[in-house]
Write a protein that holds these residues in place. Sequence first.
Motif, PDB file in Angstrom:
ATOM      1  N   ILE A  20       8.046   3.874  21.114  1.00 52.19           N
ATOM      2  CA  ILE A  20       6.857   3.782  21.971  1.00 52.19           C
ATOM      3  C   ILE A  20       5.705   3.094  21.236  1.00 52.19           C
ATOM      4  CG2 ILE A  20       7.345   5.694  23.565  1.00 52.19           C
ATOM      5  CD1 ILE A  20       5.668   7.493  21.688  1.00 52.19           C
ATOM      6  N   GLU A  21       4.810   2.527  22.033  1.00 51.86           N
ATOM      7  CA  GLU A  21       3.653   1.779  21.498  1.00 51.86           C
ATOM      8  C   GLU A  21       2.802   2.612  20.563  1.00 51.86           C
ATOM      9  OE1 GLU A  21       3.483  -2.088  23.199  1.00 51.86           O
ATOM     10  OE2 GLU A  21       1.948  -1.187  21.942  1.00 51.86           O
ATOM     11  N   SER A  22       2.441   3.833  21.041  1.00 51.96           N
ATOM     12  CA  SER A  22       1.568   4.686  20.243  1.00 51.96           C
ATOM     13  C   SER A  22       1.763   6.145  20.649  1.00 51.96           C
ATOM     14  CB  SER A  22       0.104   4.295  20.437  1.00 51.96           C
ATOM     15  OG  SER A  22      -0.350   4.819  21.653  1.00 51.96           O
ATOM     16  N   ASN A  23       1.124   6.998  19.896  1.00 51.52           N
ATOM     17  CA  ASN A  23       1.201   8.441  20.137  1.00 51.52           C
ATOM     18  C   ASN A  23       0.876   8.821  21.589  1.00 51.52           C
ATOM     19  OD1 ASN A  23       1.950  10.541  18.638  1.00 51.52           O
ATOM     20  ND2 ASN A  23       0.130  10.575  17.339  1.00 51.52           N
ATOM     21  N   GLY A  28       0.812  -1.222   0.000  1.00 50.38           N
ATOM     22  CA  GLY A  28       0.000   0.000   0.000  1.00 50.38           C
ATOM     23  C   GLY A  28       0.837   1.260   0.000  1.00 50.38           C
ATOM     24  N   TYR A  29       0.176   2.366   0.368  1.00 50.27           N
ATOM     25  CA  TYR A  29       0.853   3.658   0.394  1.00 50.27           C
ATOM     26  C   TYR A  29       1.677   3.769   1.680  1.00 50.27           C
ATOM     27  CZ  TYR A  29      -1.674   5.230  -3.666  1.00 50.27           C
ATOM     28  OH  TYR A  29      -2.130   5.336  -4.948  1.00 50.27           O
ATOM     29  N   GLU A  83       0.985   5.120   9.293  1.00 50.48           N
ATOM     30  CA  GLU A  83      -0.109   5.440  10.214  1.00 50.48           C
ATOM     31  C   GLU A  83      -0.611   4.188  10.924  1.00 50.48           C
ATOM     32  OE1 GLU A  83      -3.299   7.764   8.375  1.00 50.48           O
ATOM     33  OE2 GLU A  83      -1.761   9.330   8.241  1.00 50.48           O
ATOM     34  N   GLU A  84      -0.742   3.139  10.160  1.00 48.86           N
ATOM     35  CA  GLU A  84      -1.249   1.879  10.699  1.00 48.86           C
ATOM     36  C   GLU A  84      -0.278   1.265  11.700  1.00 48.86           C
ATOM     37  OE1 GLU A  84      -2.402  -1.814   8.231  1.00 48.86           O
ATOM     38  OE2 GLU A  84      -3.563  -0.084   7.548  1.00 48.86           O
ATOM     39  N   TYR A  85       1.000   1.485  11.455  1.00 53.67           N
ATOM     40  CA  TYR A  85       2.041   0.890  12.305  1.00 53.67           C
ATOM     41  C   TYR A  85       1.969   1.450  13.731  1.00 53.67           C
ATOM     42  CZ  TYR A  85       6.747  -0.641  13.615  1.00 53.67           C
ATOM     43  OH  TYR A  85       7.831  -1.208  14.241  1.00 53.67           O
ATOM     44  N   LYS A  86       1.501   2.681  13.848  1.00 49.65           N
ATOM     45  CA  LYS A  86       1.234   3.369  15.120  1.00 49.65           C
ATOM     46  C   LYS A  86       2.460   3.740  15.951  1.00 49.65           C
ATOM     47  CE  LYS A  86      -3.558   2.639  16.083  1.00 49.65           C
ATOM     48  NZ  LYS A  86      -3.997   1.600  15.151  1.00 49.65           N
ATOM     49  N   LEU A  97      10.953   3.531   7.588  1.00 49.48           N
ATOM     50  CA  LEU A  97      10.562   2.346   6.833  1.00 49.48           C
ATOM     51  C   LEU A  97      11.452   1.173   7.239  1.00 49.48           C
ATOM     52  CD1 LEU A  97       8.855   1.007   4.655  1.00 49.48           C
ATOM     53  CD2 LEU A  97      10.459   1.839   2.952  1.00 49.48           C
ATOM     54  N   ASN A  98      12.705   1.475   7.552  1.00 48.65           N
ATOM     55  CA  ASN A  98      13.638   0.433   7.972  1.00 48.65           C
ATOM     56  C   ASN A  98      13.093  -0.295   9.205  1.00 48.65           C
ATOM     57  OD1 ASN A  98      16.311  -0.693   7.350  1.00 48.65           O
ATOM     58  ND2 ASN A  98      16.690  -0.135   9.476  1.00 48.65           N
TER      59      ASN A  98
END
Length: 299
Positions: free
Chosen positions: A256-259, A211-212, A218-221, A285-286
């Motif tokens: 960290i886990e998420s924002n 995908g993009y 964004e999905e990776y969080k 991306l790495n």
Amino acid sequence: MLEVKNVTKYYGKFKAVDNLSFEVKPGEIFGLLGVNGAGKTTTFRMIMGLLDITKGEITLDGKPIDYSVTDKIGFLTEERSLLTKMTVKEQCIFYGRLKGMDENTIIKRMRSYLKKFNVSEYEDKKIKELSKGNQQKIQFITAIINEPKLLILDEPFSGLDPFNVEMFKNEIIELSKKGSIIIFSSHRMEHVELFCKKLVIILKGKTVLNGYLKDIKEEYKKKDIFIKGDVTKDELMSVKGVVDVIERADELEVIIESNDNVKDVFDVIKKKKNITKFEVQEPSLNEIFVTKVGEEFDK
Ligand code: ATP
């Protein structure tokens, strides 16, 4: 548009590519990524029409890719495929002729690219007399001499110094702006991030991510925080939501886990003195590649 639809490839009983699908429009630069043996070369060869597809379909502008369109394709292979006893000029004429070009056009384009890449003086030199990086430039020129509609670039920056990487990068962007469909493959994720907005990651022939890049991130969080100053790895590891802390040359990279966990880390940092940097960044991306491929290997 290039369309790869549910493509599977078997070598005997071994499945090298498993139900792969993606599409690339003119002007797009697409990343085809994977660890060694993932099935990238097999996919390139199927796109080029050099290997039979076991199942599925690959089309360019709605038509199967056969000899009638190979003149419009350019391929820069990972391995050097130059004929080292030929001169640069002979080499360009040889490849240009294979693509059905006339000699005048070949020489005109060759000279303009040699000038662009600062290697005009090598026109009559034998390939074997050139340095590795300069051979790479000639290989690149032979791949684009026909101004391809579809261009496949496998590790195009191999052997190039940062200055020349920049020059190649600009040329690739230029070609995409002119409407070429470009497929880019590299193990260097920072290069992929330079210009691939869309990508697929394959592992043992199977699609792990597709995908993009923006959506994938964004999905990776997970986010990365870069901190410089008087705080230790152990202190940060004990904060809620911290997955890992990597010690870099002069800073700490906190994953960290998420924002939501940015605040938890910041609450610890704000009590400290001598903090000179606190920067929240998107995951690279790495990092996504290593995590996703690692998860697949663990399955
Ligand atoms: P690398 O990054 O190392 O170049 P790759 O992603 O290009 O790898 P491929 O060369 O496409 O990978 O190979 C995919 C799988 O298919 C590998 O397991 C490889 O051993 C196998 N393979 C490739 N060519 C053949 C062949 N001609 N016969 C049998 N198996 C093959």
